[in-house]
Scaffold this motif. Structure first.
Motif, mmCIF file in Angstrom:
data_model
loop_
_atom_site.group_PDB
_atom_site.id
_atom_site.type_symbol
_atom_site.label_atom_id
_atom_site.label_comp_id
_atom_site.label_asym_id
_atom_site.label_seq_id
_atom_site.Cartn_x
_atom_site.Cartn_y
_atom_site.Cartn_z
ATOM 1 N N GLU A 130 33.264 20.445 8.346
ATOM 2 C CA GLU A 130 33.812 20.969 9.598
ATOM 3 C C GLU A 130 34.952 21.945 9.317
ATOM 4 O O GLU A 130 35.018 23.024 9.917
ATOM 5 N N THR A 189 25.947 22.600 4.302
ATOM 6 C CA THR A 189 26.440 22.920 5.643
ATOM 7 C C THR A 189 25.857 24.261 6.038
ATOM 8 O O THR A 189 25.998 25.246 5.311
ATOM 9 N N ASN A 212 25.491 22.517 11.116
ATOM 10 C CA ASN A 212 24.761 21.282 10.832
ATOM 11 C C ASN A 212 25.021 20.894 9.385
ATOM 12 O O ASN A 212 25.184 21.749 8.527
ATOM 13 N N ALA A 237 20.330 14.498 8.181
ATOM 14 C CA ALA A 237 21.112 15.508 8.905
ATOM 15 C C ALA A 237 21.997 14.791 9.916
ATOM 16 O O ALA A 237 21.571 13.824 10.535
ATOM 17 N N ARG A 282 25.268 15.295 12.989
ATOM 18 C CA ARG A 282 26.052 16.167 13.861
ATOM 19 C C ARG A 282 27.233 15.344 14.351
ATOM 20 O O ARG A 282 27.159 14.137 14.447
ATOM 21 N N ASN A 283 28.304 16.036 14.668
ATOM 22 C CA ASN A 283 29.492 15.397 15.236
ATOM 23 C C ASN A 283 30.065 14.297 14.345
ATOM 24 O O ASN A 283 30.518 13.278 14.836
ATOM 25 N N ASP A 285 28.123 27.116 15.534
ATOM 26 C CA ASP A 285 27.359 25.875 15.485
ATOM 27 C C ASP A 285 27.149 25.574 14.013
ATOM 28 O O ASP A 285 26.924 26.492 13.216
#
Length: 182
Positions: free
Chosen positions: A159, A73, A177, A50, A52-53, A175
């Protein structure tokens, strides 16, 4: 990630330490792609499941480099437009536009149903099979929230996908992930 020590503890040491070492041993002995991984290889083989960012280009690069089987996602939207999440025709439109955006071929018609045994969970749920897996989601009426999952064995931009979801449903916050499946 626990630190890995080369020092061997006393054989009859503290039972808590033996439990910790056994858990670490199980972790280190995990089978990856059919081969046993030793302590020295543990850090080398570590693949983040996993993230993030991480930018879309980096996610796609990692997906290909690590030969991930799938990409998922998970998008959580808060304070969505109540009219949009309660309209099955708008949800159907969303599915078509999302699949076009991520270049996924829909397989059959989507399923869109309204249900829920109580106000907390009542709302529409949807599924859409795609040739490379599945898009699903639930829309919670009480909180005007949406919980969406986009899973595919073909790479796509997570994203960009999440931002499209936020914009389509008029969410005030989002939000998301990303999970790689191996």
């Amino acid at each position: 990630m626990p630190s890995i020590s080369k020092k061997e503890p006393a054989k009859w040491g503290d039972p808590r330490e033996r439990i910790k070492l056994r858990a670490l041993d199980l972790l280190v002995s995990s089978s990856i792609e059919g081969t046993m991984v030793g302590e020295r290889n543990m850090l080398e083989m570590r693949r983040e499941m996993a993230v993030r960012n991480m930018k879309d280009d980096d996610v796609i690069w990692k997906f290909k480099k690590d030969k991930a089987w799938g990409l998922c996602t998970m998008v959580d939207l808060k304070q969505c437009n109540p009219e949009t999440i309660r309209d099955p025709e708008k949800i159907h439109e969303f599915i078509i536009k999302l699949c076009d955006l991520i270049e996924m071929k829909r397989f059959g018609d989507p399923t869109i149903v309204h249900f829920g045994p109580n106000a907390k969970v009542a709302g529409y749920s949807m599924t859409q099979l795609i040739e490379t897996s599945l898009v699903s989601g639930h829309f919670a009426n009480e909180t005007n929230s949406a919980y969406l999952d986009i899973f595919s064995c073909k790479a796509y931009a997570p994203e960009k996908t999440a931002r499209f979801c936020k914009e389509f449903f008029g969410a005030k916050s989002m939000d998301f992930n990303v999970v790689f499946r191996y």
